[in-house]
Design a protein around this motif. Structure first.
Motif, mmCIF file in Angstrom:
data_model
loop_
_atom_site.group_PDB
_atom_site.id
_atom_site.type_symbol
_atom_site.label_atom_id
_atom_site.label_comp_id
_atom_site.label_asym_id
_atom_site.label_seq_id
_atom_site.Cartn_x
_atom_site.Cartn_y
_atom_site.Cartn_z
ATOM 1 N N ASP A 207 16.217 -35.271 -29.090
ATOM 2 C CA ASP A 207 14.886 -34.704 -28.844
ATOM 3 C C ASP A 207 14.606 -34.541 -27.348
ATOM 4 O O ASP A 207 13.997 -33.549 -26.929
ATOM 5 C CB ASP A 207 13.817 -35.593 -29.484
ATOM 6 C CG ASP A 207 13.920 -35.627 -31.010
ATOM 7 O OD1 ASP A 207 14.576 -34.734 -31.578
ATOM 8 O OD2 ASP A 207 13.349 -36.557 -31.615
ATOM 9 N N ASN A 210 16.433 -31.549 -25.966
ATOM 10 C CA ASN A 210 15.710 -30.324 -26.309
ATOM 11 C C ASN A 210 14.465 -30.148 -25.437
ATOM 12 O O ASN A 210 14.152 -29.039 -24.994
ATOM 13 C CB ASN A 210 15.302 -30.358 -27.784
ATOM 14 C CG ASN A 210 16.488 -30.248 -28.718
ATOM 15 O OD1 ASN A 210 17.528 -29.708 -28.360
ATOM 16 N ND2 ASN A 210 16.346 -30.776 -29.933
ATOM 17 N N HIS A 213 15.810 -29.597 -21.741
ATOM 18 C CA HIS A 213 16.859 -28.569 -21.626
ATOM 19 C C HIS A 213 18.004 -29.037 -20.737
ATOM 20 O O HIS A 213 18.451 -28.332 -19.833
ATOM 21 C CB HIS A 213 16.273 -27.246 -21.108
ATOM 22 C CG HIS A 213 15.117 -26.739 -21.909
ATOM 23 N ND1 HIS A 213 15.267 -26.193 -23.171
ATOM 24 C CD2 HIS A 213 13.775 -26.734 -21.655
ATOM 25 C CE1 HIS A 213 14.076 -25.852 -23.650
ATOM 26 N NE2 HIS A 213 13.158 -26.171 -22.754
ATOM 27 N N THR A 249 24.972 -29.424 -30.678
ATOM 28 C CA THR A 249 24.338 -28.197 -30.182
ATOM 29 C C THR A 249 25.136 -27.689 -28.985
ATOM 30 O O THR A 249 26.023 -28.386 -28.477
ATOM 31 C CB THR A 249 22.886 -28.461 -29.738
ATOM 32 O OG1 THR A 249 22.909 -29.144 -28.463
ATOM 33 C CG2 THR A 249 22.121 -29.306 -30.752
#
Length: 441
Positions: A207, A210, A213, A249
């Motif tokens: 988290d 994200n 970034h 990711t």
């Protein structure tokens, strides 16, 4: 910063067209201003005579442990989990602010002197501020973060973290250092590996990555014993588990990936996960040989890293490039991993792993001025007549060939002398620091 003109070099650009030509390159401030067969010397504040030399992008190492440089020669000839539990974790637990600083400076001096201009680094649990101070002083381009460890009965007490504290300390460091030096220093969250992290920590890191970034840098599937531990505790293999909790990711960088199943390779490909190959470390710890040709054939971004001094024992990209090429030829045949492919991995490939391919990794107008000048005029790199330049760099050149290093438009190595680090002080203090840590053990 002013302007610097390099005259008459053989430019190995590593751009999309892989142009190689003899000419000039002009740096203005921290970027490449112009590249041409001839550029007027009057345009520059400083002119470097590069005739007969080779100019190429600086090497990008995508897995380094600066905090471990002091441990060189202290953990030889061991298997990974014993290496960690019996030597590396106790030594990291003994670190203090000064020892972390000089460990980083020792590693940075070696990296810069051998042509590395950018690293992805993983520090230890404590005193990471000292490492960032060393990075800032050295002039290196770096993405780094404190390692995160909140799980494992065999983790030494000074390294065993409270989950909330680990997360908060990481965020505090990020908010101070991410973007420092005009973006030369960036932060990454660094959970050590699944074995030493709770699921709560890993999902919080997901988290936070994200939110801010930034990259997540961790180890995965380096050793069969590690994989067995993960399967026993989490009920699935490393990469499958990381995908299950949403960490797989394009911002995830996995060091090693020696033992991957077909399912895991496809997860990495589909999710855009990045991989770092560490051949020297993998051979020394007898972890295995990652199937890099297969990963590249799947269009997975793969960089190269020396890992840490106690498992290598050098941080030299010339050695890593040579090993990257040669170890794959035994199982796959002589035509795989040619010199051009390997040099791409050490430059543009590394930039792609770090998400910086628009800024570094090749010599192109508008990109950051990160480059190295090689003097290949020596016994071990001759004859030069009609010899492939990629072959000369990957198979013949050594760290002794590095004459000049420019990072972010600043000359940090000039005529083989590092400008940002006092060599004599770092060598002297490094010995003092490791002596102190050994007594502490």
């Amino acid at each position: 910063m002013g302007t610097i003109l390099l005259k008459g070099a053989q430019l190995v650009t590593m751009n999309t067209e892989e142009e190689v030509f003899t000419g000039d390159l002009l740096i203005e401030d921290n970027k490449i201003k112009e590249m041409a067969v001839h550029i007027d010397e009057n345009l520059a504040d400083q002119v470097i005579d590069a005739r007969g030399k080779v100019l190429l992008p600086g090497f990008i190492q995508t897995h380094i442990h600066l905090c471990q440089t002091l441990f060189r020669g202290r953990a030889d000839d061991m298997e990974l989990m014993d290496w960690l539990r019996k030597r590396i974790w106790p030594l990291e637990a003994a670190h203090d602010e000064e020892s972390v600083y000089y460990s980083a400076m020792l590693g940075l001096g070696e990296l810069i002197s051998s042509g590395t201009t950018t690293i992805l680094d993983m520090e230890t649990v404590n005193h990471t501020e000292s490492a960032f101070q060393a990075m800032a002083q050295s002039g290196i381009r770096v993405i780094s973060g404190k390692v995160m460890m909140d799980h494992g009965d065999e983790v030494p007490e000074p390294l065993r973290e409270n989950t909330a504290d680990s997360l908060q300390q990481s965020v505090d460091l990020l908010e101070k250092w991410n973007g420092f030096g005009g973006g030369r220093i960036q932060y990454a969250f660094c959970p050590r590996f699944v074995v030493s992290c709770t699921e709560q920590l890993l999902t919080e890191v997901r988290d936070l990555s994200n939110k801010y970034h930034v990259k997540v840098h961790t180890h995965a599937s380096e050793n069969r014993g590690e994989i067995e531990l993960v399967e026993r505790e989490r009920g699935m293999r490393n990469i499958v588990y990381l995908d299950h909790i949403g960490l797989a990711t394009p911002r995830l960088v996995l060091a090693h990936c020696v033992w991957l199943s077909e399912e895991e390779k496809e997860i990495i490909r589909k999710r855009g996960v990045k991989v770092t190959h560490c051949p020297g470390s993998n051979m020394k710890l007898s972890s295995g040989i990652a199937d890099i040709p297969d990963l590249l054939n799947r269009q997975i971004a793969v960089g190269i890293g020396a890992d840490g001094a106690p498992c290598n024992n050098n941080l030299d990209m010339f050695q890593e490039m040579r090993m990257t090429a040669l170890i794959q030829k035994v199982p796959h045949g002589p035509t795989v991993m040619d010199a051009r492919t390997v040099l791409h991995m050490a430059t543009m490939g590394g930039a792609e792993v770090l998400g910086l391919s628009r800024e570094i990794g090749s010599l192109e107008v508008g990109k950051k001025a990160d480059m190295i000048l090689l003097d290949l005029d020596d016994f071990h790199t001759y004859p030069s007549y009609e010899t492939d330049i990629y072959s000369r760099i990957v198979y013949s050149a050594t760290r002794s060939c590095v004459e000049t290093v420019i990072i972010d438009g600043s000359i940090v190595l000039n005529n083989r002398k590092i400008q940002t680090i006092d060599r004599s002080i770092v060598l002297r203090e490094s010995d003092k620091c490791i002596a102190r840590l050994m007594k502490r053990l």
